[in-house]
Write an enzyme that holds these catalytic residues in place. Structure first.
Site: not given
Length: 422
Positions: A261, A276, A348, A351, A389
């Site tokens: 990403r 990130r 987070e 999701s 993460r």
């Protein structure tokens, strides 16, 4: 993608649901565009009928020897053909505009999704575990990794720039161990382990909703491929342009893949550490199911993701995203947020979303409902979990005052018996 027939019949309801996502009313321009298509189609049909009628009469006129009438009819046929060609092109153009309009609009939330504008309005629905009370000041994961000399951002930056990392030694093995544990657990829950392509065409990304809206977040090759931002794209597209037997549903898949990403929309956020990254590993969960089962399947996927955190004994909470924070393709989303001691907050780590038939319409993925009645499947996706993460959470929650890391009991067999990283 949205059903134009449903919008025609429930325009006010669609506008109300889009309004919950902060959008202006959309149904009027959609219906107006649809009317232009249907009007042009009617002209084409009338011209085709006139052409066919005149074509039949030409033969009759020739049989009677009436050349003048035959020539007149031929002129009518030629004129009708010109109308058909011109209006047919207009139909194609108007349809393309309607498709672009529909493709740009996000999915509509379920009626009972909590309303709100942004992440501050998300609703906590559960907590698990008690954050550890440290007798020393806990360090951030990047400081722990640097002290262990097993997490190197500087070397990664020399070859790739910011938001990349080189893991080595026991931390590299821990990363692999986490993925293996996740795959084993999800496979035991009935998710078929899958190794999908990491490069896909634009139509695959259109199918799951990343294109055309989020192209700036993607990495495109010099050819016609994109690097996947998540294995959701590859796994969900395994059913594109298919008609599935209802007995084969639900179709559950899991995959451990790299994800890529550009993070174009997150400039300045989480630039330090592994939270990130431009490249990261994730174990993805995807379910393709019957519409009647998607709500229960959603809860099952949430349970499967939670089970990993519980196995690792990492404190976390579950939040339901409000309407203003939902992803583009989601009708409902649950986030899992893991406790990070260095930040004294939950972040987070997964999701899990129910997309209804939104992606299925874009992919033309159906199931055989009856002999002549094929209907769209429902698609769901989620992380089970984000490996990087999870590594961050393990390092921070299992750190010791001397800088060593206790290996969670569940991971010791995957680490060859290693109990402490030092």
């Amino acid at each position: 993608m949205h059903d134009i027939k449903a919008i025609r019949e429930n325009a006010e309801q669609y506008d109300a649901l889009w309004a919950k996502r902060g959008l202006e009313p959309q149904s009027k321009k959609i219906i107006d565009q649809d009317k232009l298509i249907r009007k042009a189609q009617q002209v084409v049909q009338e011209a085709e009928a006139a052409r066919n009628k005149s074509s039949k009469l030409i033969g009759q006129a020739m049989a009677k020897g009436d050349k003048e009438e035959a020539e007149r009819l031929k002129t009518e046929v030629a004129g009708a053909k010109n109308v058909i060609a011109a209006m047919g092109a207009q139909v194609d153009s108007e349809k393309a505009q309607l498709e672009m309009l529909l493709a740009s609009l996000p999915n509509v939330p379920f009626d009972d999704v909590p309303e709100g504008e942004n992440e501050d309005d998300n609703v906590e629905i559960a907590k698990w575990g008690q954050p550890r009370a440290f007798e020393f000041t806990p360090k951030a994961h990047d400081d722990l990794g640097a002290d262990l000399k097993m997490m190197d951002f500087e070397t990664a930056a020399k070859m790739s720039g910011s938001r990349f990392v080189v893991l080595s030694g026991a931390l590299s093995r821990l990363d692999r161990a986490l993925a293996a544990l996740m795959l084993d657990m999800q496979s035991a829950e009935g998710f078929e382990e899958t190794t999908p392509p990491f490069l896909v065409w634009d139509k695959a990304l259109f199918g799951t909703g990343q294109l055309p809206k989020f192209e700036e977040d993607l990495y495109k090759t010099t050819g016609d491929h994109y690097l996947i931002p998540t294995a959701e794209v590859s796994l969900t597209n395994t059913v594109r342009e298919s008609i599935l037997d209802v007995e084969s549903l639900p179709k559950r898949m899991t995959a451990h893949t790299p994800c890529f990403r550009s993070e174009a929309g997150s400039a300045g956020r989480d630039t330090k550490g592994m939270i990130r990254q431009h490249q990261f590993n994730k174990v993805e969960l995807v379910s393709i199911c019957h519409p009647n089962e998607s709500e229960s399947e959603h809860k099952n996927m949430l349970r499967c993701a939670e089970a990993v955190l519980q196995k690792l004994e990492l404190p976390y909470r579950v939040v339901e995203l409000c309407t203003g924070d939902l992803g583009f393709g989601a009708r409902r989303t649950f986030d899992l947020e893991v406790w990070l001691p260095s930040q004294e907050t939950y972040r987070e780590i997964s999701s899990i979303s129910n997309c209804g038939d939104f992606q299925a319409r874009r992919m033309q993925a159906r199931y055989k409902h009856a002999e002549k009645d094929n209907r769209f499947v429902h698609t769901l996706n989620g992380s089970g979990l984000a490996v990087g993460r999870t590594l961050v959470a393990v390092l921070e929650n299992y750190q010791n005052e001397d800088g060593t890391i206790t290996v969670p009991e569940a991971l010791v067999p995957y680490m060859g018996g290693l109990e402490v990283i030092s």
